[in-house]
Design a protein around this motif. Structure first.
Motif, short mmCIF file in Angstrom:
data_model
loop_
_atom_site.label_atom_id
_atom_site.label_comp_id
_atom_site.label_asym_id
_atom_site.label_seq_id
_atom_site.Cartn_x
_atom_site.Cartn_y
_atom_site.Cartn_z
N HIS A 147 -117.41 35.98 -89.11
CA HIS A 147 -117.32 37.41 -89.34
C HIS A 147 -115.51 36.94 -89.20
N ASN A 148 -114.84 36.26 -87.75
CA ASN A 148 -113.33 36.57 -87.84
C ASN A 148 -113.07 35.62 -88.53
N PHE A 149 -113.43 34.38 -89.09
CA PHE A 149 -112.78 33.56 -89.42
C PHE A 149 -112.60 33.90 -91.19
N SER A 150 -113.56 34.48 -91.42
CA SER A 150 -113.63 35.03 -93.11
C SER A 150 -112.42 36.38 -92.65
N GLN A 151 -112.53 36.62 -91.94
CA GLN A 151 -111.24 38.21 -91.90
C GLN A 151 -109.79 37.51 -92.01
N CYS A 152 -109.57 36.14 -91.21
CA CYS A 152 -108.40 35.15 -91.07
C CYS A 152 -108.11 34.70 -92.83
N ILE A 153 -109.01 34.48 -93.35
CA ILE A 153 -108.59 33.72 -95.13
C ILE A 153 -109.70 34.35 -95.95
N GLU A 154 -109.47 35.77 -95.24
CA GLU A 154 -109.23 37.07 -96.82
C GLU A 154 -108.30 37.19 -97.70
N THR A 155 -107.58 36.58 -97.96
CA THR A 155 -106.53 35.40 -98.83
C THR A 155 -106.71 34.20 -99.40
N PHE A 192 -110.33 31.93 -83.60
CA PHE A 192 -110.37 32.57 -84.37
C PHE A 192 -111.03 33.96 -84.60
N LEU A 193 -111.87 34.28 -82.59
CA LEU A 193 -111.66 36.06 -82.45
C LEU A 193 -110.64 36.39 -82.05
N TYR A 194 -109.81 35.19 -81.46
CA TYR A 194 -108.30 35.84 -81.09
C TYR A 194 -107.16 36.35 -82.29
N LEU A 195 -107.32 35.21 -83.30
CA LEU A 195 -106.51 35.05 -84.59
C LEU A 195 -106.76 37.20 -85.02
N ALA A 196 -108.23 37.04 -85.40
CA ALA A 196 -108.91 37.70 -86.08
C ALA A 196 -108.47 39.47 -85.45
N ILE A 245 -105.18 39.54 -84.04
CA ILE A 245 -103.53 40.30 -83.11
C ILE A 245 -103.24 39.89 -85.04
N MET A 246 -103.53 39.56 -85.67
CA MET A 246 -103.33 38.51 -87.41
C MET A 246 -104.02 39.25 -88.19
N GLY A 247 -105.38 39.53 -87.84
CA GLY A 247 -106.02 39.87 -89.24
C GLY A 247 -105.78 38.59 -90.74
N ASP A 248 -106.29 39.58 -92.15
CA ASP A 248 -106.03 38.28 -92.93
C ASP A 248 -104.40 37.92 -93.63
N SER A 249 -103.76 38.43 -92.75
CA SER A 249 -102.14 37.69 -92.38
C SER A 249 -101.58 36.99 -91.48
N SER A 301 -93.81 41.10 -94.33
CA SER A 301 -94.16 41.53 -94.59
C SER A 301 -95.08 40.11 -95.41
N PRO A 302 -96.26 40.54 -95.58
CA PRO A 302 -97.14 39.10 -95.96
C PRO A 302 -96.81 39.46 -97.52
N ILE A 303 -96.81 37.62 -98.37
CA ILE A 303 -97.00 37.28 -99.33
C ILE A 303 -97.79 36.09 -99.74
N GLY A 304 -98.73 36.80 -101.03
CA GLY A 304 -98.56 35.74 -101.46
C GLY A 304 -100.20 35.82 -100.84
N GLY A 305 -100.96 34.37 -101.12
CA GLY A 305 -102.24 34.17 -100.75
C GLY A 305 -102.27 32.98 -99.83
N LEU A 306 -103.59 32.62 -99.12
CA LEU A 306 -103.69 31.60 -98.42
C LEU A 306 -102.27 30.59 -98.33
N ALA A 307 -102.22 29.95 -97.63
CA ALA A 307 -100.57 28.81 -97.16
C ALA A 307 -101.77 27.41 -97.06
N PRO A 308 -101.96 26.24 -97.33
CA PRO A 308 -103.33 25.61 -96.10
C PRO A 308 -101.90 25.18 -95.09
N ALA A 309 -100.94 25.52 -95.54
CA ALA A 309 -99.45 24.35 -94.01
C ALA A 309 -99.94 25.15 -93.24
#
Length: 360
Positions: free
Chosen positions: A197-205, A268-272, A274-278, A287-295
């Protein structure tokens, strides 16, 4: 003693045993319904041909035009598993008896040689044409169960690389089946982590198209490759991930499932939180812009992982601010822009995040 090239080739030839048969489509349908021919769900999900492509295959068979051979692998109980030719076999099964695949009946469209076929379903054909379809055969290569698992794996990978509609992670997942239980265990692990769940939230973009092509599972693999085997990176992400996964499948690289699962879930528990889907997107003026950037994914995920003990002793807002400040810095951007696919820039962008979190 070193073998000559000729001797090495002769040795390898004996390690793969195959048999070629001409099997009629009627027989193939019977094999499938009797569970003597398996199309794994992992492959079945990849059935992506358009109705026009399927229809033109039916038209080609009715015109007695040659079609490419298919490949199957013989399991330990003698049951065949389809590993290449899914589109062709599924198209014919769908046209003759769609209920077998739980699909809608195929109505022909786009036939350009015999245009009268368009809008026809199987039951509209004459008995003669129905029998022609069922009796038409396809050359079927059976990779015998005595063949070495690595070579079965390598064969599937080569069949499905280059000009393929399969995405890289789909090829990795399917080809890992050729290794057997060890391969199935690893790609099942990737799937389970991707569903966290936490990973999915982080890569929502991540775009829907990329998710459909197993891009989420590729990111899981990319995390472990960046965490454990940065030295394997030579500039091609695809080769890097192929080589890393292959090393694990062939047990050239050790992989502690319990420890890796614990590390992944903890990060990913921690990243979800403090950062969530950004977490893995570009930012402008915070402010977040665009989709997930692999780098950005590699840099933030690994940079935070390496400093997790320190980060968890700081306030969440403080760490988030440090990460956002870092990814908007000129130094970080120099390592994620054009030409970023080098080992040095991979290490530099991870280091930027580390230093940013550790800075006072």
């Amino acid at each position: 003693m070193h073998l000559t090239i000729d001797e090495q080739i002769d040795k390898r030839i004996g390690e793969v045993r195959t048999e070629s048969l001409d099997i009629s489509f009627g027989e193939i349908i019977n094999l499938y319904t009797n569970k003597e021919l398996i199309i794994q769900p992992e492959y079945q999900r990849l059935f992506r041909w358009s109705n026009q492509q399927k229809s033109r295959l039916v038209e080609s068979i009715l015109l007695e035009l040659p079609i490419p051979q298919i490949f199957t692998i013989e399991n330990s109980d003698g049951v065949l598993e389809l590993i290449d030719g899914l589109q062709r076999i599924s198209s014919i099964i769908q046209f003759i008896d769609a209920s077998v695949l739980n699909l809608e009946p195929l109505q022909l469209e786009g036939c350009d040689q015999i245009k009268q076929l368009n809008k026809k379903i199987y039951n509209d054909l004459s008995v003669r044409l129905k029998l022609r379809l069922k009796r038409s055969s396809v050359r079927t290569v059976i990779i015998k169960r005595q063949s070495k698992s690595f070579l079965r794996y390598e064969m599937f990978k080569r069949l499905n690389t280059g000009g393929s509609i399969l995405a890289p992670q789909e090829i990795r997942n399917c080809s890992s089946r050729m290794i057997g239980d060890k391969g199935i265990r690893f790609y099942t692990f990737l799937q389970n982590m991707a569903e966290n769940h936490n990973f999915s939230q982080c890569i929502e973009t991540l775009s829907q198209t990329e998710k459909e092509q197993k891009g989420d599972e590729e990111l899981v693999l990319r995390f472990f490759a960046a965490k454990n085997e940065q030295e394997l990176f030579r500039g091609s992400v695809r080769d890097w991930l192929d080589n890393y996964m292959e090393g694990i499948l062939l047990e050239k690289i050790q992989f502690d499932y319990e420890k890796e699962k614990e590390d992944f879930e903890k990060l990913f528990l921690y990243l979800a939180k403090i950062m969530g889907d950004s977490a893995f997107v570009r930012h402008r003026e915070n402010s977040p812009i665009g989709g997930l950037a692999p780098a950005y994914f590699e840099a933030v995920a690994i940079g935070v992982f390496k400093t997790l003990d320190t980060a968890r002793n700081l306030s969440d807002e403080n760490v988030k601010t440090k990460i956002l400040t870092t990814i908007q810095s000129d130094e970080f951007k120099r390592n994620v822009g054009p030409g970023a696919s080098t080992k040095t820039k991979l290490a530099n962008r991870i280091s930027c995040i580390e230093q940013g979190i550790l800075s006072r």
